[in-house]
Design a protein around this motif. Structure first.
Motif, PDB file in Angstrom:
ATOM      1  N   PRO A  57       0.807  -1.228   0.000  1.00 12.54           N
ATOM      2  CA  PRO A  57       0.000   0.000   0.000  1.00 12.54           C
ATOM      3  C   PRO A  57       0.835   1.270   0.000  1.00 12.54           C
ATOM      4  O   PRO A  57       0.366   2.324  -0.464  1.00 12.54           O
ATOM      5  CB  PRO A  57      -0.822  -0.130   1.279  1.00 12.54           C
ATOM      6  N   LYS A  58       2.079   1.201   0.468  1.00  9.18           N
ATOM      7  CA  LYS A  58       2.921   2.393   0.498  1.00  9.18           C
ATOM      8  C   LYS A  58       3.248   2.899  -0.907  1.00  9.18           C
ATOM      9  O   LYS A  58       3.614   4.064  -1.073  1.00  9.18           O
ATOM     10  CB  LYS A  58       4.219   2.094   1.257  1.00  9.18           C
ATOM     11  N   GLN A  59       3.118   2.025  -1.892  1.00 12.90           N
ATOM     12  CA  GLN A  59       3.363   2.440  -3.271  1.00 12.90           C
ATOM     13  C   GLN A  59       2.197   3.240  -3.855  1.00 12.90           C
ATOM     14  O   GLN A  59       2.359   3.929  -4.868  1.00 12.90           O
ATOM     15  CB  GLN A  59       3.608   1.216  -4.153  1.00 12.90           C
ATOM     16  N   TYR A  60       1.044   3.150  -3.213  1.00 17.37           N
ATOM     17  CA  TYR A  60      -0.150   3.733  -3.815  1.00 17.37           C
ATOM     18  C   TYR A  60      -0.809   4.822  -2.970  1.00 17.37           C
ATOM     19  O   TYR A  60      -1.380   5.776  -3.513  1.00 17.37           O
ATOM     20  CB  TYR A  60      -1.180   2.632  -4.079  1.00 17.37           C
ATOM     21  N   VAL A  61      -0.762   4.692  -1.659  1.00 14.86           N
ATOM     22  CA  VAL A  61      -1.508   5.606  -0.793  1.00 14.86           C
ATOM     23  C   VAL A  61      -0.653   6.825  -0.449  1.00 14.86           C
ATOM     24  O   VAL A  61       0.464   6.693   0.055  1.00 14.86           O
ATOM     25  CB  VAL A  61      -1.948   4.906   0.502  1.00 14.86           C
ATOM     26  N   LYS A  62      -1.197   7.988  -0.738  1.00 18.44           N
ATOM     27  CA  LYS A  62      -0.521   9.250  -0.432  1.00 18.44           C
ATOM     28  C   LYS A  62      -1.535  10.209   0.190  1.00 18.44           C
ATOM     29  O   LYS A  62      -2.645  10.339  -0.325  1.00 18.44           O
ATOM     30  CB  LYS A  62       0.064   9.858  -1.703  1.00 18.44           C
ATOM     31  N   PRO A  63      -1.124  10.894   1.276  1.00 18.43           N
ATOM     32  CA  PRO A  63       0.125  10.728   2.012  1.00 18.43           C
ATOM     33  C   PRO A  63       0.138   9.412   2.785  1.00 18.43           C
ATOM     34  O   PRO A  63      -0.920   8.893   3.147  1.00 18.43           O
ATOM     35  CB  PRO A  63       0.129  11.922   2.963  1.00 18.43           C
ATOM     36  N   ARG A  64       1.332   8.904   3.057  1.00 22.36           N
ATOM     37  CA  ARG A  64       1.463   7.598   3.694  1.00 22.36           C
ATOM     38  C   ARG A  64       0.853   7.560   5.086  1.00 22.36           C
ATOM     39  O   ARG A  64       0.425   6.502   5.555  1.00 22.36           O
ATOM     40  CB  ARG A  64       2.934   7.193   3.768  1.00 22.36           C
ATOM     41  N   LYS A  65       0.798   8.704   5.756  1.00 22.91           N
ATOM     42  CA  LYS A  65       0.244   8.709   7.104  1.00 22.91           C
ATOM     43  C   LYS A  65      -1.228   8.316   7.106  1.00 22.91           C
ATOM     44  O   LYS A  65      -1.755   7.913   8.142  1.00 22.91           O
ATOM     45  CB  LYS A  65       0.410  10.082   7.750  1.00 22.91           C
ATOM     46  N   SER A  66      -1.873   8.390   5.926  1.00 17.51           N
ATOM     47  CA  SER A  66      -3.274   7.969   5.842  1.00 17.51           C
ATOM     48  C   SER A  66      -3.443   6.486   6.107  1.00 17.51           C
ATOM     49  O   SER A  66      -4.531   6.028   6.469  1.00 17.51           O
ATOM     50  CB  SER A  66      -3.842   8.313   4.459  1.00 17.51           C
ATOM     51  N   LEU A  67      -2.363   5.724   5.923  1.00 24.84           N
ATOM     52  CA  LEU A  67      -2.437   4.281   6.145  1.00 24.84           C
ATOM     53  C   LEU A  67      -2.812   3.943   7.585  1.00 24.84           C
ATOM     54  O   LEU A  67      -3.342   2.869   7.854  1.00 24.84           O
ATOM     55  CB  LEU A  67      -1.102   3.619   5.783  1.00 24.84           C
ATOM     56  N   LYS A  68      -2.548   4.858   8.515  1.00 20.43           N
ATOM     57  CA  LYS A  68      -2.885   4.613   9.912  1.00 20.43           C
ATOM     58  C   LYS A  68      -4.381   4.435  10.117  1.00 20.43           C
ATOM     59  O   LYS A  68      -4.808   3.804  11.084  1.00 20.43           O
ATOM     60  CB  LYS A  68      -2.373   5.761  10.782  1.00 20.43           C
ATOM     61  N   VAL A  69      -5.170   5.017   9.236  1.00 20.52           N
ATOM     62  CA  VAL A  69      -6.626   4.920   9.365  1.00 20.52           C
ATOM     63  C   VAL A  69      -7.241   4.199   8.173  1.00 20.52           C
ATOM     64  O   VAL A  69      -8.398   4.423   7.819  1.00 20.52           O
ATOM     65  CB  VAL A  69      -7.264   6.313   9.550  1.00 20.52           C
ATOM     66  N   MET A  70      -6.471   3.310   7.551  1.00 25.92           N
ATOM     67  CA  MET A  70      -6.974   2.548   6.405  1.00 25.92           C
ATOM     68  C   MET A  70      -6.831   1.055   6.662  1.00 25.92           C
ATOM     69  O   MET A  70      -5.719   0.559   6.843  1.00 25.92           O
ATOM     70  CB  MET A  70      -6.199   2.894   5.125  1.00 25.92           C
ATOM     71  N   LEU A 145      -8.166   6.496  16.793  1.00 30.19           N
ATOM     72  CA  LEU A 145      -8.921   6.582  15.544  1.00 30.19           C
ATOM     73  C   LEU A 145      -9.221   5.187  14.990  1.00 30.19           C
ATOM     74  O   LEU A 145      -9.455   5.023  13.789  1.00 30.19           O
ATOM     75  CB  LEU A 145      -8.137   7.405  14.514  1.00 30.19           C
ATOM     76  N   TRP A 146      -9.233   4.208  15.853  1.00 28.15           N
ATOM     77  CA  TRP A 146      -9.427   2.812  15.448  1.00 28.15           C
ATOM     78  C   TRP A 146     -10.664   2.624  14.574  1.00 28.15           C
ATOM     79  O   TRP A 146     -10.628   1.964  13.535  1.00 28.15           O
ATOM     80  CB  TRP A 146      -9.520   1.949  16.707  1.00 28.15           C
ATOM     81  N   LEU A 147     -11.770   3.220  14.973  1.00 29.37           N
ATOM     82  CA  LEU A 147     -13.027   2.989  14.262  1.00 29.37           C
ATOM     83  C   LEU A 147     -12.973   3.462  12.818  1.00 29.37           C
ATOM     84  O   LEU A 147     -13.623   2.886  11.943  1.00 29.37           O
ATOM     85  CB  LEU A 147     -14.176   3.692  15.000  1.00 29.37           C
ATOM     86  N   LEU A 148     -12.178   4.500  12.546  1.00 24.74           N
ATOM     87  CA  LEU A 148     -12.118   5.048  11.186  1.00 24.74           C
ATOM     88  C   LEU A 148     -11.522   4.055  10.196  1.00 24.74           C
ATOM     89  O   LEU A 148     -11.698   4.196   8.990  1.00 24.74           O
ATOM     90  CB  LEU A 148     -11.304   6.343  11.172  1.00 24.74           C
ATOM     91  N   LYS A 149     -10.808   3.057  10.682  1.00 29.42           N
ATOM     92  CA  LYS A 149     -10.236   2.056   9.782  1.00 29.42           C
ATOM     93  C   LYS A 149     -11.295   1.106   9.253  1.00 29.42           C
ATOM     94  O   LYS A 149     -11.107   0.496   8.193  1.00 29.42           O
ATOM     95  CB  LYS A 149      -9.162   1.242  10.504  1.00 29.42           C
ATOM     96  N   TYR A 150     -12.417   0.988   9.964  1.00 28.67           N
ATOM     97  CA  TYR A 150     -13.323  -0.117   9.685  1.00 28.67           C
ATOM     98  C   TYR A 150     -14.753   0.284   9.336  1.00 28.67           C
ATOM     99  O   TYR A 150     -15.591  -0.580   9.100  1.00 28.67           O
ATOM    100  CB  TYR A 150     -13.326  -1.068  10.884  1.00 28.67           C
ATOM    101  N   LEU A 151     -15.045   1.551   9.306  1.00 30.65           N
ATOM    102  CA  LEU A 151     -16.387   1.959   8.888  1.00 30.65           C
ATOM    103  C   LEU A 151     -16.568   1.671   7.401  1.00 30.65           C
ATOM    104  O   LEU A 151     -15.696   1.999   6.582  1.00 30.65           O
ATOM    105  CB  LEU A 151     -16.603   3.443   9.159  1.00 30.65           C
ATOM    106  N   PRO A 152     -17.687   1.082   6.986  1.00 32.67           N
ATOM    107  CA  PRO A 152     -17.856   0.721   5.577  1.00 32.67           C
ATOM    108  C   PRO A 152     -18.000   1.904   4.621  1.00 32.67           C
ATOM    109  O   PRO A 152     -17.956   1.714   3.406  1.00 32.67           O
ATOM    110  CB  PRO A 152     -19.138  -0.135   5.591  1.00 32.67           C
TER     111      PRO A 152
END
Length: 419
Positions: A57-70, A145-152
């Motif tokens: 995912p680091k190759q595609y997601v920008k900014p990378r810090k967004s991965l924390k909530v994905m 921000l755990w919940l933000l990773k999993y909301l549909p």
């Protein structure tokens, strides 16, 4: 109804990242069903599935810090949408962001149990779980921000933010029909004049350990041989579901808007229809609902049954569902070529219809319908002409896509090659 075209395609799947890899796998008859690696060491009722490999995912997601909530699902959706927008040539200077929206289908996104172990331990009193402690002490052990990773609705939200889509945004969570319904709703938004461009698609993961706990394992395939041969839609020896994960996204536009910005149409979406009947023991959408959706979609498209080049079937691979769907196809369309892309990657849940649509788009482009893998023995209970062994030439540049949910919804969509 406005003329709606697809101008961009993106896909993250067990048979390839991007449509070039995806098409190569179809042409070579290469399955994406394999022994699971991502979920090794877990207590799963299966050992194989349609798993996405070589995805960083680091190759595609920008900014990378967004991965924390994905979550993994959100990462797939983000990547597929990014591909689709690049494929469509969407640039800040060739569209109005106020006239761009997002509709995405998704499953309930399951969290990794390891993420909430600490919270559960905080609620244990004398070896018993105390629900009264959950609100007061559990969350101190969890990422804020755990919940933000999993909301549909997060796939649509992240896609909208990344592409500055300020128009209508929506999420659809209705099992295997979610993707086609998301595309249909995207079309409706354009037809209503509320947007010129819609980013649509779907994502799903049915491999997560929690998914089996919630959904059960009753209909899973018990195939014990080569994993690539486990998913056998419409075959007499089919034994059940093979699960997978993946996402696909598309850029929809009014034909007028696409011409204005010089975008090339990949296909036209002629119509969509959905129908519902109460399901029977959760095994399959009733045949009447499938027949109704096919008939309504043909009517809305102004296309006769004899002008459908191929059917992209739901093709779950279960004994009951395949028989019901096959009979419905035969009743309305007769001896039409049928392909079942799930044979390549399994059931992707809410991502199924979108990823399967990519196969039909490539078929319209090449003029050849991809074969269904593992179809060797016809079943009298499935009276359809399944494309197998090798691709077949299509007599007409049209396709009918089908998906059904176990809750009784049936969706049909008619697409055609660009004019």
């Amino acid at each position: 109804m406005r003329d709606i075209v697809i101008t961009g395609v993106g896909v993250v799947s067990p048979i390839g990242l991007g449509k070039v890899q995806f098409q190569a796998s179809l042409c070579e008859g290469r399955s994406g069903v394999r022994l699971l690696q991502q979920y090794t060491g877990r207590s799963l009722p299966v050992t194989c599935g349609g798993e996405v490999s070589d995805f960083d995912p680091k190759q595609y997601v920008k900014p990378r810090k967004s991965l924390k909530v994905m979550s993994r699902d959100v990462q797939f959706a983000y990547c597929a949408a990014d591909q689709a927008c690049a494929d469509a040539g969407l640039q800040p200077d060739n569209h109005d962001p106020e006239r761009v929206g997002v509709v995405f289908g998704s499953d309930m996104i399951y969290c990794d149990p390891a993420e909430i172990v600490g919270a559960f331990r905080q609620c244990m009193v004398n070896d018993q779980f105390d629900f009264s402690r959950w609100g007061s002490v559990a969350f101190s052990e969890m990422f804020p921000l755990w919940l933000l990773k999993y909301l549909p609705n997060m796939p649509a939200c992240h896609i909208g933010i990344a592409h500055d889509a300020r128009g209508p945004t929506n999420s659809i969570t209705l099992g295997e029909v979610s993707s086609l319904l998301a595309i249909s709703e995207g079309m409706r938004v354009i037809e209503r004049g509320q947007a010129d461009v819609m980013i649509v698609g779907g994502v799903g993961c049915r491999l997560h350990p929690t998914c089996y706990t919630v959904r059960g394992a009753r209909d899973l395939s018990r195939h014990e041989g080569d994993p690539a041969e486990a998913c056998r839609p419409f075959d007499a020896a089919r034994s059940g579901l093979v699960m997978g994960e993946g996402a696909a996204a598309f850029v929809l536009e009014s034909a007028q808007h696409a011409r204005r910005r010089g975008a090339k149409a990949v296909a036209r979406v002629l119509s969509y229809a959905n129908s519902f009947q109460p399901h029977h023991n959760g095994l399959a959408a009733p045949g009447a609902a499938i027949r109704n959706s096919i008939t309504a979609a043909l009517r809305a498209a102004g296309v006769s049954p004899g002008r459908i080049g191929h059917v992209n079937a739901n093709g779950l691979g279960t004994v009951v569902a395949d028989a019901v769907e096959a009979q419905a196809i035969h009743d309305v369309l007769g001896d039409v070529p049928v392909t079942a892309p799930k044979s390549y990657f399994g059931n992707l849940g809410a991502g199924a219809g979108a990823v399967e649509l990519v196969a039909s788009l490539l078929a319209l482009e090449s003029g050849e319908v991809p074969p269904t893998l593992n179809y060797r023995t016809p079943d009298p209970e499935c009276p359809v002409r399944v494309v197998n062994t090798a691709p077949c030439k299509s007599d007409h540049p049209t396709a009918l896509l089908l998906n059904q949910a176990h809750t009784g919804q049936a969706v049909a969509m008619v697409i055609a090659a660009p004019e």
